[in-house]
Design a protein around this motif. Structure first.
Motif, PDB file in Angstrom:
ATOM      1  N   ALA A 209      -4.220   4.179  -7.040  1.00 39.01           N
ATOM      2  CA  ALA A 209      -4.409   2.769  -6.700  1.00 39.01           C
ATOM      3  C   ALA A 209      -5.113   2.701  -5.354  1.00 39.01           C
ATOM      4  CB  ALA A 209      -3.056   2.056  -6.646  1.00 39.01           C
ATOM      5  N   PRO A 210      -5.743   1.564  -5.049  1.00 39.16           N
ATOM      6  CA  PRO A 210      -6.444   1.417  -3.765  1.00 39.16           C
ATOM      7  C   PRO A 210      -5.495   1.491  -2.564  1.00 39.16           C
ATOM      8  CG  PRO A 210      -7.041  -0.359  -5.290  1.00 39.16           C
ATOM      9  CD  PRO A 210      -5.901   0.386  -5.908  1.00 39.16           C
ATOM     10  N   ILE A 211      -6.028   1.960  -1.455  1.00 38.42           N
ATOM     11  CA  ILE A 211      -5.235   2.152  -0.241  1.00 38.42           C
ATOM     12  C   ILE A 211      -4.591   0.852   0.231  1.00 38.42           C
ATOM     13  CG2 ILE A 211      -7.235   1.918   1.308  1.00 38.42           C
ATOM     14  CD1 ILE A 211      -5.945   4.101   3.094  1.00 38.42           C
ATOM     15  N   GLN A 212      -5.325  -0.269   0.196  1.00 31.60           N
ATOM     16  CA  GLN A 212      -4.771  -1.538   0.689  1.00 31.60           C
ATOM     17  C   GLN A 212      -3.557  -1.961  -0.136  1.00 31.60           C
ATOM     18  OE1 GLN A 212      -6.133  -3.376   3.570  1.00 31.60           O
ATOM     19  NE2 GLN A 212      -4.010  -4.065   3.400  1.00 31.60           N
ATOM     20  N   ARG A 213      -3.629  -1.778  -1.439  1.00 26.75           N
ATOM     21  CA  ARG A 213      -2.498  -2.125  -2.308  1.00 26.75           C
ATOM     22  C   ARG A 213      -1.274  -1.280  -1.964  1.00 26.75           C
ATOM     23  NH1 ARG A 213      -3.609  -1.283  -8.433  1.00 26.75           N
ATOM     24  NH2 ARG A 213      -5.217  -2.809  -7.939  1.00 26.75           N
ATOM     25  N   CYS A 214      -1.483   0.018  -1.782  1.00 23.17           N
ATOM     26  CA  CYS A 214      -0.365   0.921  -1.461  1.00 23.17           C
ATOM     27  C   CYS A 214       0.234   0.578  -0.100  1.00 23.17           C
ATOM     28  CB  CYS A 214      -0.840   2.366  -1.496  1.00 23.17           C
ATOM     29  SG  CYS A 214      -1.429   2.887  -3.122  1.00 23.17           S
ATOM     30  N   PHE A 215      -0.620   0.315   0.871  1.00 22.45           N
ATOM     31  CA  PHE A 215      -0.175  -0.058   2.213  1.00 22.45           C
ATOM     32  C   PHE A 215       0.675  -1.326   2.142  1.00 22.45           C
ATOM     33  CE2 PHE A 215      -0.864  -2.386   6.214  1.00 22.45           C
ATOM     34  CZ  PHE A 215      -0.540  -1.424   7.149  1.00 22.45           C
ATOM     35  N   ASP A 216       0.176  -2.338   1.448  1.00 26.10           N
ATOM     36  CA  ASP A 216       0.893  -3.607   1.377  1.00 26.10           C
ATOM     37  C   ASP A 216       2.188  -3.504   0.581  1.00 26.10           C
ATOM     38  OD1 ASP A 216      -1.004  -4.822   2.975  1.00 26.10           O
ATOM     39  OD2 ASP A 216      -2.093  -5.735   1.304  1.00 26.10           O
ATOM     40  N   LEU A 217       2.182  -2.773  -0.509  1.00 21.57           N
ATOM     41  CA  LEU A 217       3.423  -2.598  -1.284  1.00 21.57           C
ATOM     42  C   LEU A 217       4.486  -1.882  -0.452  1.00 21.57           C
ATOM     43  CD1 LEU A 217       2.027  -1.699  -4.816  1.00 21.57           C
ATOM     44  CD2 LEU A 217       3.259  -3.790  -4.184  1.00 21.57           C
ATOM     45  N   SER A 218       4.060  -0.970   0.400  1.00 22.10           N
ATOM     46  CA  SER A 218       5.010  -0.221   1.227  1.00 22.10           C
ATOM     47  C   SER A 218       5.674  -1.088   2.281  1.00 22.10           C
ATOM     48  CB  SER A 218       4.309   0.953   1.909  1.00 22.10           C
ATOM     49  OG  SER A 218       3.915   1.889   0.946  1.00 22.10           O
ATOM     50  N   ARG A 219       5.059  -2.215   2.613  1.00 21.47           N
ATOM     51  CA  ARG A 219       5.659  -3.108   3.603  1.00 21.47           C
ATOM     52  C   ARG A 219       6.166  -4.399   2.974  1.00 21.47           C
ATOM     53  NH1 ARG A 219       1.860  -6.581   6.283  1.00 21.47           N
ATOM     54  NH2 ARG A 219      -0.106  -6.578   5.166  1.00 21.47           N
TER      55      ARG A 219
ATOM     56  N   ILE B 299       8.689  -3.145  13.333  1.00 22.48           N
ATOM     57  CA  ILE B 299       7.391  -2.488  13.145  1.00 22.48           C
ATOM     58  C   ILE B 299       6.826  -2.239  14.543  1.00 22.48           C
ATOM     59  CG2 ILE B 299       5.084  -2.644  12.145  1.00 22.48           C
ATOM     60  CD1 ILE B 299       7.407  -2.504  10.072  1.00 22.48           C
ATOM     61  N   THR B 300       6.741  -0.967  14.911  1.00 24.60           N
ATOM     62  CA  THR B 300       6.361  -0.600  16.279  1.00 24.60           C
ATOM     63  C   THR B 300       4.933  -0.063  16.379  1.00 24.60           C
ATOM     64  OG1 THR B 300       7.417   1.552  15.959  1.00 24.60           O
ATOM     65  CG2 THR B 300       8.737  -0.185  17.006  1.00 24.60           C
ATOM     66  N   ALA B 301       4.316   0.222  15.253  1.00 20.71           N
ATOM     67  CA  ALA B 301       2.906   0.634  15.219  1.00 20.71           C
ATOM     68  C   ALA B 301       2.328   0.096  13.920  1.00 20.71           C
ATOM     69  CB  ALA B 301       2.777   2.146  15.289  1.00 20.71           C
ATOM     70  N   PHE B 302       1.061  -0.334  13.958  1.00 22.88           N
ATOM     71  CA  PHE B 302       0.469  -0.983  12.791  1.00 22.88           C
ATOM     72  C   PHE B 302      -1.042  -0.808  12.829  1.00 22.88           C
ATOM     73  CE2 PHE B 302      -0.801  -4.621  10.159  1.00 22.88           C
ATOM     74  CZ  PHE B 302       0.154  -4.596   9.151  1.00 22.88           C
ATOM     75  N   ASP B 303      -1.577  -0.069  11.858  1.00 18.88           N
ATOM     76  CA  ASP B 303      -3.015   0.170  11.740  1.00 18.88           C
ATOM     77  C   ASP B 303      -3.405  -0.045  10.277  1.00 18.88           C
ATOM     78  OD1 ASP B 303      -5.660   1.011  11.979  1.00 18.88           O
ATOM     79  OD2 ASP B 303      -5.141   3.142  12.017  1.00 18.88           O
ATOM     80  N   ASN B 304      -3.646  -1.285   9.915  1.00 12.61           N
ATOM     81  CA  ASN B 304      -3.936  -1.687   8.537  1.00 12.61           C
ATOM     82  C   ASN B 304      -5.285  -1.125   8.082  1.00 12.61           C
ATOM     83  OD1 ASN B 304      -4.278  -3.093   6.132  1.00 12.61           O
ATOM     84  ND2 ASN B 304      -3.988  -5.096   7.020  1.00 12.61           N
ATOM     85  N   PRO B 305      -5.395  -0.412   6.983  1.00 14.58           N
ATOM     86  CA  PRO B 305      -4.407  -0.005   5.990  1.00 14.58           C
ATOM     87  C   PRO B 305      -4.005   1.463   6.108  1.00 14.58           C
ATOM     88  CG  PRO B 305      -6.560   0.247   5.022  1.00 14.58           C
ATOM     89  CD  PRO B 305      -6.768  -0.183   6.472  1.00 14.58           C
ATOM     90  N   ASN B 306      -4.133   2.038   7.292  1.00 16.02           N
ATOM     91  CA  ASN B 306      -3.950   3.485   7.447  1.00 16.02           C
ATOM     92  C   ASN B 306      -2.525   3.931   7.754  1.00 16.02           C
ATOM     93  OD1 ASN B 306      -6.844   4.045   7.189  1.00 16.02           O
ATOM     94  ND2 ASN B 306      -6.957   2.929   9.118  1.00 16.02           N
ATOM     95  N   SER B 307      -1.785   3.095   8.479  1.00 16.79           N
ATOM     96  CA  SER B 307      -0.430   3.523   8.837  1.00 16.79           C
ATOM     97  C   SER B 307       0.363   2.369   9.434  1.00 16.79           C
ATOM     98  CB  SER B 307      -0.474   4.668   9.853  1.00 16.79           C
ATOM     99  OG  SER B 307      -1.013   4.218  11.077  1.00 16.79           O
ATOM    100  N   PHE B 308       1.668   2.528   9.377  1.00 14.08           N
ATOM    101  CA  PHE B 308       2.577   1.683  10.149  1.00 14.08           C
ATOM    102  C   PHE B 308       3.853   2.467  10.369  1.00 14.08           C
ATOM    103  CE2 PHE B 308       3.763   0.490   5.827  1.00 14.08           C
ATOM    104  CZ  PHE B 308       5.132   0.284   5.869  1.00 14.08           C
TER     105      PHE B 308
ATOM    106  N   GLU C 298       7.400   6.863   9.821  1.00 14.78           N
ATOM    107  CA  GLU C 298       5.949   6.694   9.845  1.00 14.78           C
ATOM    108  C   GLU C 298       5.441   6.703   8.407  1.00 14.78           C
ATOM    109  OE1 GLU C 298       4.041   9.587  12.511  1.00 14.78           O
ATOM    110  OE2 GLU C 298       6.069   9.922  13.303  1.00 14.78           O
ATOM    111  N   HIS C 299       4.674   5.675   8.060  1.00 14.06           N
ATOM    112  CA  HIS C 299       4.062   5.541   6.732  1.00 14.06           C
ATOM    113  C   HIS C 299       2.558   5.750   6.926  1.00 14.06           C
ATOM    114  CE1 HIS C 299       7.690   3.224   5.299  1.00 14.06           C
ATOM    115  NE2 HIS C 299       7.740   2.968   6.596  1.00 14.06           N
ATOM    116  N   ARG C 300       1.997   6.773   6.318  1.00 14.75           N
ATOM    117  CA  ARG C 300       0.569   7.073   6.488  1.00 14.75           C
ATOM    118  C   ARG C 300      -0.131   6.998   5.129  1.00 14.75           C
ATOM    119  NH1 ARG C 300       1.162  12.469  10.285  1.00 14.75           N
ATOM    120  NH2 ARG C 300       2.526  11.520  11.862  1.00 14.75           N
ATOM    121  N   PHE C 301      -1.381   6.523   5.136  1.00 16.38           N
ATOM    122  CA  PHE C 301      -2.140   6.336   3.907  1.00 16.38           C
ATOM    123  C   PHE C 301      -3.549   6.871   4.107  1.00 16.38           C
ATOM    124  CE2 PHE C 301       1.057   3.178   4.477  1.00 16.38           C
ATOM    125  CZ  PHE C 301       1.694   3.124   3.257  1.00 16.38           C
TER     126      PHE C 301
END
Length: 158
Positions: free
Chosen positions: A12-22, A70-79, A94-97
């Motif tokens: 699936a696309p990175i943005q979808r995975c990033f958003d579903l994770s949050r 949420i202490t770090a946020f780099d959409n859509p690469n990590s949070f 840490e969630h990395r994509f």
């Protein structure tokens, strides 16, 4: 301190995975076994930068509350979500994509330290690390299943 690193490949696309994770809603669905519920802060939708949530859940037979921010946020690469208050001495997730063609590589780095000094360290070694790993594996499988189907539309704004 314990460290769990898990890698999940999602078609699936990175943005979808990033958003579903949050997604607070997907998190509650994926953790229904532990009756996890957002009770304050961001309680629905997508959590974002500098926001927090208070979770109530039953882990290891005991109801607990955990406040994370949420202490770090780099959409859509990590949070990164960091425990502000809760049963652990410390916890940071840490969630990395990473996008690889049509696939997203989702990597979790969960750092945690149990309370109670040497007893907590012993608990980490005997059962807590395995418990946390299984918890994350189940959650990641749910994210993968939802992201790879049309079900993602239920959790993400259009």
């Amino acid at each position: 301190m314990s460290l769990i690193i898990l890698t999940t490949s999602i078609n699936a696309p990175i943005q979808r995975c990033f958003d579903l994770s949050r997604s607070i809603d997907l998190h509650m669905h994926s953790t229904s076994k532990t009756k996890e519920k957002a009770i304050a802060g961001v309680t629905a939708g997508l959590i974002g930068s500098n926001e927090s949530v208070i979770w109530r859940a039953k882990h290891l037979g005991v109801y607990q509350q955990l406040t994370v921010a949420i202490t770090a946020f780099d959409n859509p690469n990590s949070f990164t979500d960091t425990m502000v208050k809760g049963i652990f001495k410390s916890m940071q997730h840490e969630h990395r994509f990473e996008s690889k063609g049509n696939t997203t590589i989702m990597t979790d780095h969960l750092h945690f330290k149990a309370p109670l000094g040497i007893l907590g360290t012993l608990a980490e070694k005997l059962f807590l690390t395995d418990y946390m790993k299984c918890f994350l594996l189940e959650r990641n499988q749910m994210i993968k299943t939802v992201a790879e189907s049309e079900t993602w539309r239920k959790y993400l704004p259009s």
